[in-house]
Design an enzyme around this catalytic site. Structure first.
Site, mmCIF file in Angstrom:
data_model
loop_
_atom_site.group_PDB
_atom_site.id
_atom_site.type_symbol
_atom_site.label_atom_id
_atom_site.label_comp_id
_atom_site.label_asym_id
_atom_site.label_seq_id
_atom_site.Cartn_x
_atom_site.Cartn_y
_atom_site.Cartn_z
ATOM 1 N N HIS A 1 -23.365 10.834 -10.429
ATOM 2 C CA HIS A 1 -23.525 10.943 -11.887
ATOM 3 C C HIS A 1 -23.394 9.584 -12.588
ATOM 4 C CE1 HIS A 1 -23.797 15.335 -12.447
ATOM 5 N NE2 HIS A 1 -23.036 15.413 -11.379
ATOM 6 N N ARG B 1 -24.630 13.964 -22.077
ATOM 7 C CA ARG B 1 -25.975 14.570 -22.110
ATOM 8 C C ARG B 1 -26.495 14.595 -23.538
ATOM 9 N NH1 ARG B 1 -23.775 16.881 -17.616
ATOM 10 N NH2 ARG B 1 -24.914 16.123 -15.786
ATOM 11 N N TYR C 1 -17.775 28.454 -17.770
ATOM 12 C CA TYR C 1 -18.807 27.476 -18.134
ATOM 13 C C TYR C 1 -19.484 27.900 -19.435
ATOM 14 C CZ TYR C 1 -18.737 23.938 -14.523
ATOM 15 O OH TYR C 1 -18.385 22.856 -13.747
ATOM 16 N N ASP D 1 -22.026 9.845 -17.670
ATOM 17 C CA ASP D 1 -22.866 10.628 -16.753
ATOM 18 C C ASP D 1 -24.201 9.905 -16.634
ATOM 19 O OD1 ASP D 1 -24.038 12.874 -15.266
ATOM 20 O OD2 ASP D 1 -22.344 14.009 -16.042
ATOM 21 N N TRP E 1 -20.876 21.833 -20.969
ATOM 22 C CA TRP E 1 -21.897 20.842 -20.585
ATOM 23 C C TRP E 1 -22.980 20.908 -21.652
ATOM 24 C CZ3 TRP E 1 -20.124 17.789 -16.993
ATOM 25 C CH2 TRP E 1 -19.179 18.277 -16.098
ATOM 26 N N THR E 2 -23.592 19.757 -21.954
ATOM 27 C CA THR E 2 -24.429 19.755 -23.160
ATOM 28 C C THR E 2 -25.893 19.393 -22.910
ATOM 29 O OG1 THR E 2 -23.719 17.493 -23.671
ATOM 30 C CG2 THR E 2 -22.456 19.304 -24.672
ATOM 31 N N GLU F 1 -20.973 16.661 -7.147
ATOM 32 C CA GLU F 1 -22.422 16.609 -6.925
ATOM 33 C C GLU F 1 -22.927 15.230 -6.516
ATOM 34 O OE1 GLU F 1 -24.012 20.062 -9.883
ATOM 35 O OE2 GLU F 1 -23.459 18.198 -10.851
ATOM 36 N N TRP G 1 -14.484 24.215 -9.882
ATOM 37 C CA TRP G 1 -15.608 24.666 -10.724
ATOM 38 C C TRP G 1 -16.617 25.512 -9.959
ATOM 39 C CZ3 TRP G 1 -20.897 23.210 -10.568
ATOM 40 C CH2 TRP G 1 -21.220 22.219 -9.638
#
Ligand code: ACM
Length: 628
Positions: A275, A172, A433, A201, A479-480, A342, A408
């Protein structure tokens, strides 16, 4: 990157004591610590002694850590009988009281320090503890004149879990090699031993794959956008893809070796079958219905654009076989993470070729199709000598035979997997997270949801009624999407990962939020000396709200997780001070009108946290009115 010690921290130290037990403020808290009288005085004449060549390397690492602040280059070698002070590093077949290969025993008296373990990892962790026994300026990059004293103590220590991880998402936002190394150094100080590297991703493919050069020529680059993630404009016609980057295979080898020297394994993640927009942008044939040839720049696409690989196309499996062969050759760790999270099934259900593949194979649902795909990944990884880790969605449609599940979406997936006898790594969003808010959203950089330092600390990764041997350990995940810089990555990681370090290392009966919060200031001071960023949000006020019994009256709670702080507040658009209203009741009534509630924490009459200014309308939103 580096900065000078902050005034704020000096203030913290003058107002908050060190750890409860004397001046010991070790994170993670050791299993057993007994304080003695006296100190070992480190000097230019101190010698690090060992007769083991591998330990000599570790001794040299220690000498290097402390060289800038002390101005000394301590010698490391075999014989030092006459030295006025000696630090002995010793590898033994068995060490009394150690229950884990990564454990160590450290004994400090005024003449001598002895650090003993059964493995090099144990010695490495003992050296981290020794570093934390030195005064905080030891972390500095400038020479400091101080007494470098180590209190006399006996410590026996070993970890609760063998898997103590942090995950860094470099897709990201891209973080250069130098930052990844710094992050590894930071992890090592707190005895983490796995870096989960989220390398691919939708918004960027970050690992060079020689057989598929477009993965990085195309997949590593996107158009530059600023502003809120998911609101970014898609690329304009002919707009250059100028933001991004990737790691060459040489750089990856360098980072893997760097991590290994610090007793950290790297778990690479190639996130499939969802992703995958960056890979699809490079090689559009990989998806069944996709046509996008650009990397997503943080704009909305989920269930709009097809970011899934085509599980019905043998070319996809050939592609992944080659990719994973190259990945497996680069990373010596036993595990590879294949993602699995996801994955929208929308496009598979719309694709005639995917549907006919399912019919042909007798696969009834898209969940089962994902399971078919993951099972093939497991077989494929096995041919490369690797074991599969996946996010908990890999349970849907049937879990692959040997898969390790990374839970998660809460702990439930992990519990289900453990009940099936599978290994689990716990990373539930509500505790682990690191991309979530850590303080009131009106004070913090924009992100979503909430994970306070205290919540991270008060987490037990082993649920009731589960065989604890199947819980390999846990991870904090950064996560960024809203983390554009290394400085901010540090801010989001620390101090919540101090808490996680203790969750993963310290026996549960030694966990104490009360003690932990007293240790924090010293670690903040260490980070100030080292130039590492962190958040002080735990010292700020966080507002939650509800309605009174009439369903209308607006009530606010001014939460502060650190003990012993006073809160002063106003509702008249003035800044609070010691003469303002002191917060004493759990809930305060927020009177009608257009204004801001202002509140700030104080200790001993001096402000500690940031001034919180929150509009009444925002408090309203946090306590929806009951319907009449
Ligand atoms: C995840 O947060 N999608 C694993």
């Amino acid at each position: 990157m580096k900065r000078i010690v902050g005034l704020t921290v000096l203030f913290f130290l003058s107002t908050i004591g060190y750890g409860q037990k004397g001046n010991f403020a070790i994170i993670p808290e050791p299993v057993q610590l007994t304080a003695h009288n006296g100190v070992f005085r480190l000097s230019a004449a101190t010698v690090i002694q060992t007769d083991n060549s591998e330990l000599e390397k570790l001794g040299r690492q220690f000498a290097k850590w402390i060289a800038p602040a002390t101005g000394w280059n301590l010698p490391v070698g075999k014989s030092a009988a006459k030295a006025p002070g000696v630090i002995v590093l010793k590898l033994s077949k068995a060490v009394k009281g150690l229950q884990h290969a990564e454990g160590y025993r450290l004994s400090v008296n005024p003449q001598k320090i002895v650090l003993e373990a059964t493995t090099e990892a144990g010695i490495f962790y003992g050296l981290q503890t020794l570093r934390q026994l030195l005064p905080a300026p030891i972390e500095g990059i400038k020479k400091t004149d101080t007494d470098w004293e180590i209190p006399a103590v006996s410590i026996t220590d070993y970890p609760r879990f063998g898997w103590r991880g942090l995950m860094l998402d470099v897709s990201r936002h891209f973080f250069p090699k130098e930052f990844v190394k710094e992050y590894i150094d930071q992890m090592a100080r707190y005895k983490f031993n796995v870096l989960h590297w989220h390398l691919t991703d939708d918004q960027g493919w970050r690992i060079e794959i020689k057989a598929y050069p477009k993965l990085t020529e195309v997949g590593a680059w996107r158009v530059y956008r600023s502003g809120r993630w998911w609101t970014h404009e898609p690329p304009k016609k002919e707009e250059p893809a100028s933001y991004g980057g990737f790691y060459t295979q040489e750089e990856i080898k360098e980072i893997v070796a760097y991590a290994k020297e610090r007793h950290i394994d790297i778990l690479p993640e190639i996130d499939v079958p969802g992703h995958s927009l960056a890979a699809i942008a490079a090689y559009p044939y990989l998806s069944a219905t996709g046509y996008l040839t650009y990397v997503n720049p943080g704009s909305k696409f989920y269930n709009i654009e097809d970011n899934t690989l085509n599980p019905a196309d043998e070319r996809v499996y050939n592609f992944l076989d080659t990719v994973f062969a190259e990945v497996a050759a680069l990373f010596p760790f036993d595990y590879i993470h294949v993602g699995g999270d996801e994955c929208t099934k929308l496009f598979w259900s719309r694709s005639a070729s995917v549907q006919s593949f399912m019919k042909e194979k007798g696969i009834k649902t898209e969940d089962e199709l994902q399971s078919y795909f993951i099972k093939r990944m497991e077989k494929l990884l096995a041919t490369k000598g690797k074991k599969l880790v996946g996010w908990d969605e890999i349970l849907e449609g049937g879990l692959a035979e040997e898969a390790t599940v990374m839970s998660w979406r809460g702990m439930a997936g992990g519990i289900d997997a453990a009940k099936m006898g599978r290994n689990v790594i716990m990373t539930p969003a509500e505790f682990a997270y690191l991309d979530l808010y850590q303080g009131d959203p009106v004070l913090e950089p924009d992100t979503y949801s909430m994970l306070t330092l205290k919540s991270s600390y008060n987490w037990n990764p082993v649920p009731d009624n589960v065989d604890d041997k199947l819980i390999l350990g846990g991870q904090g995940n950064l996560w960024t999407e809203s983390v554009p810089t290394g400085r901010h990555a540090e801010y989001m990681t620390w101090p919540r990962s101090f808490a996680l370090a203790e969750v993963f290392w310290t026996p549960i009966h030694k966990m104490s939020w009360n003690h932990f919060q007293r240790k924090l200031p010293q670690h903040f001071q260490r980070f100030d000396h080292a130039g590492i960023n962190y958040s002080r949000a735990a010292y700020d006020v966080r507002v939650t709200a509800k309605r009174g019994g009439d369903g209308r009256t607006l009530l606010a709670k001014l939460n502060v997780d650190i003990d012993g702080l006073d809160v002063y507040y106003t509702t008249d658009n003035t800044n609070p001070d010691l003469f303002s209203q002191k917060y004493t009741e759990e809930y305060i009534v927020i009177p009608p009108g257009i204004y801001h509630l202002r509140a700030q924490t104080y200790r001993n009459g001096a402000p500690v946290g940031q001034l919180l200014i929150i509009g009444r309308d925002e408090i309203e939103k946090r306590a929806p009115r009951k319907k009449d």
